[in-house]
Scaffold this motif. Structure first.
Motif, PDB file in Angstrom:
ATOM      1  N   ILE A 180       0.829  -1.197   0.000  1.00  0.00           N
ATOM      2  CA  ILE A 180       0.000   0.000   0.000  1.00  0.00           C
ATOM      3  C   ILE A 180       0.870   1.257   0.000  1.00  0.00           C
ATOM      4  O   ILE A 180       1.699   1.452   0.895  1.00  0.00           O
ATOM      5  CB  ILE A 180      -0.944   0.025   1.227  1.00  0.00           C
ATOM      6  N   GLN A 181       0.668   2.091  -1.009  1.00  0.00           N
ATOM      7  CA  GLN A 181       1.364   3.374  -1.103  1.00  0.00           C
ATOM      8  C   GLN A 181       0.425   4.400  -1.717  1.00  0.00           C
ATOM      9  O   GLN A 181      -0.602   4.048  -2.311  1.00  0.00           O
ATOM     10  CB  GLN A 181       2.624   3.246  -1.962  1.00  0.00           C
ATOM     11  N   LYS A 182       0.787   5.684  -1.595  1.00  0.00           N
ATOM     12  CA  LYS A 182       0.011   6.726  -2.258  1.00  0.00           C
ATOM     13  C   LYS A 182       0.355   6.736  -3.737  1.00  0.00           C
ATOM     14  O   LYS A 182       1.528   6.768  -4.116  1.00  0.00           O
ATOM     15  CB  LYS A 182       0.300   8.091  -1.636  1.00  0.00           C
ATOM     16  N   LEU A 237      -4.594  11.478  -5.534  1.00  0.00           N
ATOM     17  CA  LEU A 237      -3.805  10.574  -4.709  1.00  0.00           C
ATOM     18  C   LEU A 237      -4.686   9.704  -3.807  1.00  0.00           C
ATOM     19  O   LEU A 237      -5.519  10.216  -3.051  1.00  0.00           O
ATOM     20  CB  LEU A 237      -2.816  11.368  -3.856  1.00  0.00           C
ATOM     21  N   PHE A 238      -4.488   8.396  -3.920  1.00  0.00           N
ATOM     22  CA  PHE A 238      -5.203   7.430  -3.084  1.00  0.00           C
ATOM     23  C   PHE A 238      -4.218   6.365  -2.637  1.00  0.00           C
ATOM     24  O   PHE A 238      -3.165   6.176  -3.255  1.00  0.00           O
ATOM     25  CB  PHE A 238      -6.353   6.771  -3.862  1.00  0.00           C
ATOM     26  N   GLU A 261      -0.487  -0.588  -6.260  1.00  0.00           N
ATOM     27  CA  GLU A 261      -0.606  -0.223  -7.673  1.00  0.00           C
ATOM     28  C   GLU A 261      -0.589  -1.455  -8.590  1.00  0.00           C
ATOM     29  O   GLU A 261      -1.356  -1.519  -9.567  1.00  0.00           O
ATOM     30  CB  GLU A 261       0.504   0.739  -8.077  1.00  0.00           C
ATOM     31  N   ALA A 262       0.256  -2.433  -8.303  1.00  0.00           N
ATOM     32  CA  ALA A 262       0.327  -3.628  -9.149  1.00  0.00           C
ATOM     33  C   ALA A 262      -1.010  -4.360  -9.181  1.00  0.00           C
ATOM     34  O   ALA A 262      -1.476  -4.809 -10.232  1.00  0.00           O
ATOM     35  CB  ALA A 262       1.433  -4.560  -8.650  1.00  0.00           C
ATOM     36  N   LYS A 321      -8.024   6.209   2.079  1.00  0.00           N
ATOM     37  CA  LYS A 321      -6.957   5.660   2.913  1.00  0.00           C
ATOM     38  C   LYS A 321      -7.351   4.287   3.413  1.00  0.00           C
ATOM     39  O   LYS A 321      -8.511   4.034   3.705  1.00  0.00           O
ATOM     40  CB  LYS A 321      -6.678   6.588   4.104  1.00  0.00           C
ATOM     41  N   ILE A 322      -6.371   3.394   3.531  1.00  0.00           N
ATOM     42  CA  ILE A 322      -6.613   2.051   4.047  1.00  0.00           C
ATOM     43  C   ILE A 322      -6.015   1.956   5.446  1.00  0.00           C
ATOM     44  O   ILE A 322      -4.873   2.286   5.657  1.00  0.00           O
ATOM     45  CB  ILE A 322      -5.980   0.994   3.134  1.00  0.00           C
TER      46      ILE A 322
END
Length: 296
Positions: free
Chosen positions: A145-147, A182-183, A187-188, A295-296
């Motif tokens: 998890i990233q922005k 931005l979330f 991404e993959a 956001k998670i």
């Protein structure tokens, strides 16, 4: 009477009535005490009976659940066998022809060899998807998890299959209503999700059709709607299209060339991000709606 106030108390009362004897205060108190004990005991027995009844209902529900899961397992194994049998049969048939006939023209021989390669790739895809879906279901794949910029992520998913969309002269477009791009997500996995949905749209959208993706936000939610002008999904199937091998079990929809697990994997990816995904028939086609938190 014995059931209400107890055997000993009932005996004292009956003897007192038949013999016309006076019942002493001590005997009255004993009767009241035994009656109280019997009321308490009856209450406990009633509560225990309710507990046993609830336990019986729970066991019955658990048994029904096991029966359903066993049936689902059988259906899944049947579907796996069906999916694997098709490429295996094609590979074996092409191999037998090549082995039995030495006089096959080179051009036809190349065609059979290409078929073997194509079906081998499909077989590998099915097996990989089954293993990947199983890991997703058991939470064995950790999310990175990233922005990220959701529009850029979508472009990364779209670009590799854009030429396939253009080959069918399908009009593809995006509607961007976002204020903040931005979330937080992996991404993959999100690229895989987009490609599964877009690939599904590509399979069922006729030439000169339309695929449109709309990005919007509501409070802290990201809402992505991917619309295509493909054939409508039967209303009774809208709730189950994300099941494993749904497409291969419903012949009223053209059978795709993939593993039949794309939508099932998509649902697991969305759920791993604490989001939701659903499909609905809308106007001239079908819309897939993905909802994610910022956001998670």
């Amino acid at each position: 009477m014995a059931g209400r106030i107890g055997t000993a108390s009932a005996k004292i009362l009956i003897e007192g009535v038949t013999k016309e004897d006076k019942i002493s205060l001590k005997e009255v108190l004993n009767i009241l005490e035994e009656s109280k004990e019997n009321i308490t005991l009856n209450k406990k027995l009633t509560e225990k009976s309710e507990e046993l009844k609830q336990l019986s209902n729970d066991l019955s529900a658990a048994n029904e659940n096991l029966i359903v899961k066993d049936r689902q397992k059988d259906d899944f194994l049947d579907s796996v066998a069906h999916e694997l049998r098709t490429p295996i049969t094609a590979i074996r048939s092409a191999g037998e022809i090549l082995a039995d006939d030495d006089d096959i023209p080179l051009e036809i021989k190349r065609e059979f060899l290409n078929n073997i390669i194509t079906e081998s790739d499909r077989l590998s895809e099915i097996i990989n998807d089954i293993l990947y879906l199983d890991k997703l279901q058991h939470g064995e794949i950790a999310l990175n998890i990233q922005k990220n910029n959701i529009i850029e992520t979508y472009k990364k998913a779209l670009n590799p299959i854009l030429h396939l969309i253009q080959q069918k002269f399908i009009h593809v477009s995006e509607v961007d209503l976002l204020h903040n791009y931005l979330f937080e997500y992996d991404e993959a996995r999100m690229i895989q999700l987009f490609q599964n949905i877009l690939g599904n749209a590509l399979k069922f959208t006729e030439e000169l059709g339309t695929i449109q993706t709309k990005f919007s936000e509501k409070e802290d939610l990201l809402i992505i709607k991917i619309f295509n002008t493909g054939k409508n999904i039967p209303e009774e199937d809208l709730e189950v299209i994300f099941d494993k091998f749904y497409q291969s079990k419903n012949q009223n929809i053209i059978k795709p060339t993939g593993s039949g697990l794309g939508l099932a994997i998509s649902k697991r990816i969305v759920e791993a991000h604490n989001g939701t995904i659903e499909a609905e028939n809308s106007g001239l086609g079908v819309t897939f709606t993905i909802t994610l938190t910022r956001k998670i």
